[in-house]
Each structure stands twice: as C-alpha cells, then as structure tokens.
Motif scaffolding. Structure first.
Motif, PDB file in Angstrom:
ATOM      1  N   ASP A 130      16.830  31.722  14.238  1.00 15.22           N
ATOM      2  CA  ASP A 130      18.079  30.948  14.140  1.00 15.22           C
ATOM      3  C   ASP A 130      18.359  30.177  15.429  1.00 15.22           C
ATOM      4  O   ASP A 130      18.761  29.010  15.402  1.00 15.22           O
ATOM      5  CB  ASP A 130      19.280  31.871  13.850  1.00 15.22           C
ATOM      6  CG  ASP A 130      19.435  32.115  12.352  1.00 15.22           C
ATOM      7  OD1 ASP A 130      18.730  31.437  11.583  1.00 15.22           O
ATOM      8  OD2 ASP A 130      20.253  32.971  11.974  1.00 15.22           O
ATOM      9  N   SER A 131      18.160  30.845  16.557  1.00 20.46           N
ATOM     10  CA  SER A 131      18.379  30.190  17.854  1.00 20.46           C
ATOM     11  C   SER A 131      17.391  29.056  18.080  1.00 20.46           C
ATOM     12  O   SER A 131      17.745  27.999  18.611  1.00 20.46           O
ATOM     13  CB  SER A 131      18.236  31.199  18.999  1.00 20.46           C
ATOM     14  OG  SER A 131      19.132  32.269  18.831  1.00 20.46           O
ATOM     15  N   ARG A 182      15.628  25.042   8.242  1.00 17.47           N
ATOM     16  CA  ARG A 182      16.182  26.274   7.644  1.00 17.47           C
ATOM     17  C   ARG A 182      15.430  26.676   6.378  1.00 17.47           C
ATOM     18  O   ARG A 182      15.219  27.856   6.116  1.00 17.47           O
ATOM     19  CB  ARG A 182      17.676  26.108   7.382  1.00 17.47           C
ATOM     20  CG  ARG A 182      18.425  25.957   8.689  1.00 17.47           C
ATOM     21  CD  ARG A 182      19.917  26.056   8.614  1.00 17.47           C
ATOM     22  NE  ARG A 182      20.453  25.839   9.967  1.00 17.47           N
ATOM     23  CZ  ARG A 182      20.516  26.761  10.910  1.00 17.47           C
ATOM     24  NH1 ARG A 182      20.108  27.988  10.655  1.00 17.47           N
ATOM     25  NH2 ARG A 182      20.998  26.474  12.106  1.00 17.47           N
ATOM     26  N   THR A 234      14.373  30.715  24.463  1.00 15.25           N
ATOM     27  CA  THR A 234      14.118  29.717  23.423  1.00 15.25           C
ATOM     28  C   THR A 234      13.050  28.752  23.963  1.00 15.25           C
ATOM     29  O   THR A 234      12.347  29.069  24.911  1.00 15.25           O
ATOM     30  CB  THR A 234      15.415  28.978  23.051  1.00 15.25           C
ATOM     31  OG1 THR A 234      15.979  28.419  24.233  1.00 15.25           O
ATOM     32  CG2 THR A 234      16.395  29.926  22.374  1.00 15.25           C
ATOM     33  N   GLU A 289      17.557  21.502  16.261  1.00 10.45           N
ATOM     34  CA  GLU A 289      18.513  20.597  15.610  1.00 10.45           C
ATOM     35  C   GLU A 289      19.379  19.879  16.639  1.00 10.45           C
ATOM     36  O   GLU A 289      19.670  18.693  16.507  1.00 10.45           O
ATOM     37  CB  GLU A 289      19.369  21.370  14.610  1.00 10.45           C
ATOM     38  CG  GLU A 289      18.586  21.768  13.361  1.00 10.45           C
ATOM     39  CD  GLU A 289      19.407  22.598  12.373  1.00 10.45           C
ATOM     40  OE1 GLU A 289      19.017  22.621  11.194  1.00 10.45           O
ATOM     41  OE2 GLU A 289      20.421  23.222  12.785  1.00 10.45           O
ATOM     42  N   HIS A 290      19.768  20.602  17.659  1.00 15.58           N
ATOM     43  CA  HIS A 290      20.571  20.008  18.724  1.00 15.58           C
ATOM     44  C   HIS A 290      19.765  18.910  19.440  1.00 15.58           C
ATOM     45  O   HIS A 290      20.282  17.817  19.726  1.00 15.58           O
ATOM     46  CB  HIS A 290      21.000  21.087  19.723  1.00 15.58           C
ATOM     47  CG  HIS A 290      21.826  20.555  20.853  1.00 15.58           C
ATOM     48  ND1 HIS A 290      23.114  20.075  20.671  1.00 15.58           N
ATOM     49  CD2 HIS A 290      21.538  20.405  22.175  1.00 15.58           C
ATOM     50  CE1 HIS A 290      23.589  19.655  21.843  1.00 15.58           C
ATOM     51  NE2 HIS A 290      22.654  19.847  22.763  1.00 15.58           N
ATOM     52  N   ILE A 312      15.979  27.269  15.744  1.00 25.44           N
ATOM     53  CA  ILE A 312      16.374  26.164  14.853  1.00 25.44           C
ATOM     54  C   ILE A 312      17.565  25.406  15.439  1.00 25.44           C
ATOM     55  O   ILE A 312      17.566  24.169  15.473  1.00 25.44           O
ATOM     56  CB  ILE A 312      16.712  26.703  13.444  1.00 25.44           C
ATOM     57  CG1 ILE A 312      15.426  27.151  12.735  1.00 25.44           C
ATOM     58  CG2 ILE A 312      17.431  25.643  12.612  1.00 25.44           C
ATOM     59  CD1 ILE A 312      15.667  27.883  11.427  1.00 25.44           C
ATOM     60  N   LYS A 313      18.553  26.138  15.913  1.00 25.98           N
ATOM     61  CA  LYS A 313      19.741  25.477  16.508  1.00 25.98           C
ATOM     62  C   LYS A 313      19.314  24.592  17.677  1.00 25.98           C
ATOM     63  O   LYS A 313      19.808  23.471  17.832  1.00 25.98           O
ATOM     64  CB  LYS A 313      20.743  26.530  16.983  1.00 25.98           C
ATOM     65  CG  LYS A 313      21.634  27.068  15.860  1.00 25.98           C
ATOM     66  CD  LYS A 313      22.612  28.098  16.385  1.00 25.98           C
ATOM     67  CE  LYS A 313      23.307  28.788  15.202  1.00 25.98           C
ATOM     68  NZ  LYS A 313      23.586  30.198  15.479  1.00 25.98           N
ATOM     69  N   GLU A 314      18.415  25.106  18.489  1.00 29.47           N
ATOM     70  CA  GLU A 314      17.954  24.350  19.649  1.00 29.47           C
ATOM     71  C   GLU A 314      17.256  23.061  19.210  1.00 29.47           C
ATOM     72  O   GLU A 314      17.494  21.975  19.752  1.00 29.47           O
ATOM     73  CB  GLU A 314      16.986  25.224  20.457  1.00 29.47           C
ATOM     74  CG  GLU A 314      16.410  24.557  21.683  1.00 29.47           C
ATOM     75  CD  GLU A 314      15.547  25.535  22.481  1.00 29.47           C
ATOM     76  OE1 GLU A 314      15.915  25.833  23.627  1.00 29.47           O
ATOM     77  OE2 GLU A 314      14.535  26.025  21.942  1.00 29.47           O
TER      78      GLU A 314
END
Length: 259
Positions: free
Chosen positions: A249-250, A194, A177, A256-257, A252-254
C-alpha cells in the motif's frame, strides 16, 4: 528444498559482445543450439547482479510478465585463450563456471516510450514489481524493456536489490519505500496499481518466493568479503521480499504521488 526447474546449458560459441551494456554481456550459442545473452559472473557487479537478475526475472514471470527464459550457463576456460580483446579475455577468464543466460529474442527492438504505449495493467505490473525489488534501472535513459512480437518483454533486473552490496545494513531496507520510482519509464501509464497489487499478493506466496530464492546457486552466495553465510543471505532475500509485500500500500501511494 523446492527450486524452480531452470535448465543448465554449456556455452559452445562466443559470438559477440553487446557494447551497450555496462557489464559487457555477450551473445553466445549453447549446446542446445539456441542463442542467449550471457551475463557474466566476472563483470562489474559480479554474482550479485546475476542473483538480482534471477530473482527479479522469475518474480516477473510469476506475476504474468513476459520475460525470456533464464538458464544457467556453464562457461569453461577455453574461450579466454582464443579471445584477442584483452578486456573480454579478462571477463571470460573471471567468469569460468556458472553464469546466467537469457534466451536471445532475435529482431526485438528496444522499447521507446515516445513511440509505444503500454497497456495500463502491464505498465502497473512492471512499476509495482520494480518498487518491490528496488530496481533503479528502468528509466527513460535506459528502459531495459524490449518490444518483440507486439509484446513488452522485461529484461535486465541486475540493478535490483541494491541492499545486497552492503550486508551490514540490509535490515535497514526492510521498512523503506522506493522514492526512485519517480524516474520509472512506465510510471505515467501505470494507472492500475491497486488492481495488480491484488494479483501480486495471490501469486507471490511465501512458497513461490522460497522456491525462487532456493534456485540461487550456492556458489553465487559465497563471497570472501561478506559475513553472512549462503543460508543467511537466502533468508535475507526472502525476508526482504515478504516485507515489501506487506507494505505494498505504501509503495502504491508513493508511486501514485510521484505520478
């Protein structure tokens, strides 16, 4: 071989260096009478920075971001002979041949995150694109964004794809990532990641990626120090981008976190 229709122009006048850029880009005039910011093949990161600039810029355009027109710029050896500044003289000498230019946006101002808020969709597109291309250089210290005609324009993608500075390990980057997204200047405004991801997956087709990669000039892909052939390098860039899109997806999660 499908390639983008990128114009080639000739440099006819060296106007002035842009000292704020580490690689000393310059404002030049071309034989089409337009002004461009010229990125030199003979600068610090050399042709690899031009490749990153080209791929990153055309991906940005493909997903609907504003980016100045990119052109190939032919520089002959006459300019170094009349340049009094030794540093610039050397740069011009080592940059004879095909370079990259961005259409000069006169009166554009550097984006200031303290003054200007950015639309959430646009901010999200910039953040997600920079995650995909691993652009380490869009921070508060150096935004590499311009404000022109009340719109945000993306410039300077040359610090992207840093895996290409060591081809021996490029495949190790396929599953990584991009933790440095935590420093992105637009991260706090990128609340629609998203939503824009869906558009990216529609617009960044295999065909579009291949078309962009095929546009890289052959001689930009030739280095004595590298083991890979130009075709193998094209394949590496293509494989890298496709891999990043499968793990969106990964990414985006990173982000957002981090936000």
């Amino acid at each position: 071989m499908n390639t983008l229709d990128i114009r080639t122009v000739n440099v006819v006048q060296y106007i002035k260096p842009l000292r704020e850029g580490g690689s000393l880009p310059a404002i030049v005039k071309a034989d089409d009478d337009f002004l461009y910011v010229l990125k030199f093949r003979g600068a610090g990161q050399g042709k690899k920075a031009l490749i990153a600039e080209l791929i990153g810029g055309e991906l940005a355009r493909a997903v609907g971001l504003k980016i100045p027109e990119l052109v190939f710029m032919h520089l002959d050896d006459s300019f170094s002979k009349t340049e009094p500044d030794e540093e610039i003289q050397d740069l011009l000498k080592f940059s004879v041949g095909l370079n990259l230019g961005l259409h000069f946006l006169s009166s554009a101002i550097t984006f200031d995150p303290l003054v200007t808020t950015v639309d959430a969709i646009i901010a999200s597109k910039v953040v997600l694109l920079d995650s995909i291309i691993s652009n380490i250089d869009r921070t508060v210290k150096n935004t590499n964004l311009l404000h022109w005609n009340n719109e945000l324009w993306v410039i300077d993608n040359g610090a992207s794809f840093y895996f290409h500075h060591n081809w021996a390990t490029w495949e190790q980057h396929l599953t990584r990532t991009f933790p440095l997204i935590k420093d992105h200047v637009l991260l706090s405004q990128a609340t629609e990641l998203r939503t824009v991801a869906e558009e990216f997956l529609i617009k960044l087709t295999d065909e579009k990626i291949t078309e962009i990669i095929n546009t890289i000039p052959e001689d930009w892909l030739q280095y004595e120090a590298d083991d890979l052939s130009p075709d193998e390098m094209r394949n590496a860039y293509t494989t890298y981008l496709k891999a990043k899109l499968t793990m969106v997806d990964s990414l985006i999660k990173e982000a957002e976190h981090a936000r």
